[in-house]
Design an enzyme around this catalytic site. Structure first.
Site, PDB file in Angstrom:
ATOM      1  N   LYS A 111       0.851  -1.213   0.000  1.00  0.00           N
ATOM      2  CA  LYS A 111       0.000   0.000   0.000  1.00  0.00           C
ATOM      3  C   LYS A 111       0.875   1.247   0.000  1.00  0.00           C
ATOM      4  O   LYS A 111       0.553   2.261  -0.616  1.00  0.00           O
ATOM      5  CB  LYS A 111      -0.919   0.038   1.229  1.00  0.00           C
ATOM      6  CG  LYS A 111      -1.952  -1.053   1.253  1.00  0.00           C
ATOM      7  CD  LYS A 111      -3.106  -0.772   0.321  1.00  0.00           C
ATOM      8  CE  LYS A 111      -4.081  -1.925   0.332  1.00  0.00           C
ATOM      9  NZ  LYS A 111      -4.847  -2.131  -0.861  1.00  0.00           N
ATOM     10  N   LYS A 196      -2.641 -10.958  -7.708  1.00  0.00           N
ATOM     11  CA  LYS A 196      -3.837 -11.384  -6.987  1.00  0.00           C
ATOM     12  C   LYS A 196      -5.081 -10.686  -7.542  1.00  0.00           C
ATOM     13  O   LYS A 196      -5.004  -9.495  -7.869  1.00  0.00           O
ATOM     14  CB  LYS A 196      -3.633 -11.002  -5.509  1.00  0.00           C
ATOM     15  CG  LYS A 196      -4.692 -11.511  -4.581  1.00  0.00           C
ATOM     16  CD  LYS A 196      -4.510 -10.948  -3.179  1.00  0.00           C
ATOM     17  CE  LYS A 196      -5.073  -9.556  -3.073  1.00  0.00           C
ATOM     18  NZ  LYS A 196      -5.476  -9.142  -1.732  1.00  0.00           N
ATOM     19  N   LYS A 199      -9.907  -6.050  -5.442  1.00  0.00           N
ATOM     20  CA  LYS A 199     -10.941  -5.029  -5.647  1.00  0.00           C
ATOM     21  C   LYS A 199     -10.356  -3.820  -6.355  1.00  0.00           C
ATOM     22  O   LYS A 199     -11.030  -3.111  -7.073  1.00  0.00           O
ATOM     23  CB  LYS A 199     -11.483  -4.565  -4.296  1.00  0.00           C
ATOM     24  CG  LYS A 199     -12.257  -5.609  -3.544  1.00  0.00           C
ATOM     25  CD  LYS A 199     -12.344  -5.241  -2.073  1.00  0.00           C
ATOM     26  CE  LYS A 199     -12.940  -6.366  -1.255  1.00  0.00           C
ATOM     27  NZ  LYS A 199     -12.621  -6.289   0.162  1.00  0.00           N
TER      28      LYS A 199
END
Ligand code: TYM
Length: 332
Positions: A111, A196, A199
């Site tokens: 992140k 992966k 979202k």
């Protein structure tokens, strides 16, 4: 009966990865374990959420838990923010974890990198995220925490912090064990099977959303990236695309990967993908039909209220015990 606990963040729309890696296993576990399942809405705040989207995504997630087959009579289902003790215990546990440990978390590292690449800032919440997650878990003394591969490191940290607390203040927390599905623990992006399915996937075509129109999801499967040969064979290293589709097929159909390899021996990827699109389409249709029913009236509000009440009873006791042990309260 052994206890299991897990949660999902209401950030963005629920993906097929969340469904396969988390929701579907929860449904399968509910008859064998005492399940505590929540919506991790405090965690979702670590990245800005448009308030109206957050409200909708939260409601959708609860509805999807039930539509997928979780029985609210059997499972304790609640919103993390309704049980204030999580934040309080999160503070205490945050004081027992080092900056070094938090900076080694891969979710934080990725992140941080993402934010730096976009030239934006990264909030403090994402750094201390694992402390709240430690509280979510340790509060309820679960034996197992079923999660996808990406959350394993966080559960291991919860275990370490529990050990630290127990040795400093005497036995208080049970040491939880992560449970990662052998198949389906890491569903990959359909367009880039080295990443992966997430979202926040930059390419919408690579990610299936559980509430997408069925024909859109089917199209995404039909146009999933595979390789240039045509053998339906599980080999994640050399054939990541088809191996990912085999995992999806296996979990949704209940057939083993070997059974699927035999079924498609001598057939090409075209037939395989067509069948998989049908299988996924049927499963999502069943969930969406039920989803529309459960959204009606105040059914969900009542479930959340009863769930929070049950969770609070456990959480209050645990927090009081912790506060006695650490000496923060002067009550005996
Ligand atoms: P979240 O919301 O990112 O994801 C929810 C669950 O879905 C799994 N998952 C996947 N599994 C397989 N393939 C994928 N592509 C995929 N993408 C997501 C995740 O591993 C997870 O199990 N920190 C947690 C929420 C949380 C929590 C907790 C979980 C908060 N407190 C306490 C367990 C226990 C999270 O961000 O999940």
């Amino acid at each position: 009966m052994k206890r299991m606990l897990s949660g999902i963040k209401p950030t963005g729309r629920v993906t097929l990865g969340n469904y396969i890696g988390a929701i579907k296993p929860f449904v399968q576990f509910q008859n064998e374990y005492e399940m505590i399942i929540f919506v991790a809405n405090l965690h979702s705040m670590t990245i800005y959420q448009e308030p109206k989207d957050l409200r909708k995504n939260t409601k959708d997630l609860i509805a999807l838990y039930i539509a997928a087959g979780l029985d609210p009579e059997q499972v304790t289902l609640f919103l993390q923010s309704d049980v204030l003790e999580h934040a309080q215990l999160g503070w205490y546990l945050g004081c027992m974890v080092s900056m070094g440990e938090l900076s080694r978390m891969t979710q934080y590292k990725s992140k941080k990198l993402e934010a730096e690449e976009k030239g934006g800032h990264i909030g403090a919440g994402i750094f201390n995220y694992p402390s709240l997650m430690n509280a979510d878990i340790l509060m309820y003394d679960p034996d197992y925490v079923p999660v996808g591969e990406d959350q394993k490191q966080h559960v291991e940290l919860a275990r370490n912090v529990a050990e630290r607390f127990n040795s400093r203040y005497s036995d208080t927390f049970k040491l939880p064990e992560p449970i990662i599905p052998k198949v389906g623990g890491r569903i990959m992006d359909l367009q880039d099977p080295t990443k992966k399915m997430s979202k926040s996937s930059p390419n919408g075509k690579g990610c299936i959303y559980v509430l997408d129109p069925i024909n859109v999801s089917k199209k995404k499967i039909l146009s999933a990236v595979t390789d240039s040969d045509s053998h339906v064979k599980f080999d994640p290293e050399n054939k990541p695309g088809i191996s990912n589709l085999l995992e999806i097929y296996s979990i949704i159909s209940g057939k083993t990967i070997e059974e699927l390899e035999t079924m498609y021996e001598g057939k090409g990827y075209g037939d395989f993908k067509k069948d998989l699109a049908e299988v996924v389409g049927d499963e999502l249709q069943r969930i969406q039909d039920r989803y529309n029913e459960v959204l009606d009236g105040d059914y969900l509000d009542n479930i959340l209220e009863a769930g929070a009440e049950k969770a609070r009873r456990i959480a209050r006791k645990k927090l009081a015990k912790v506060e006695r042990k650490i000496g923060i309260t002067i009550k005996k």
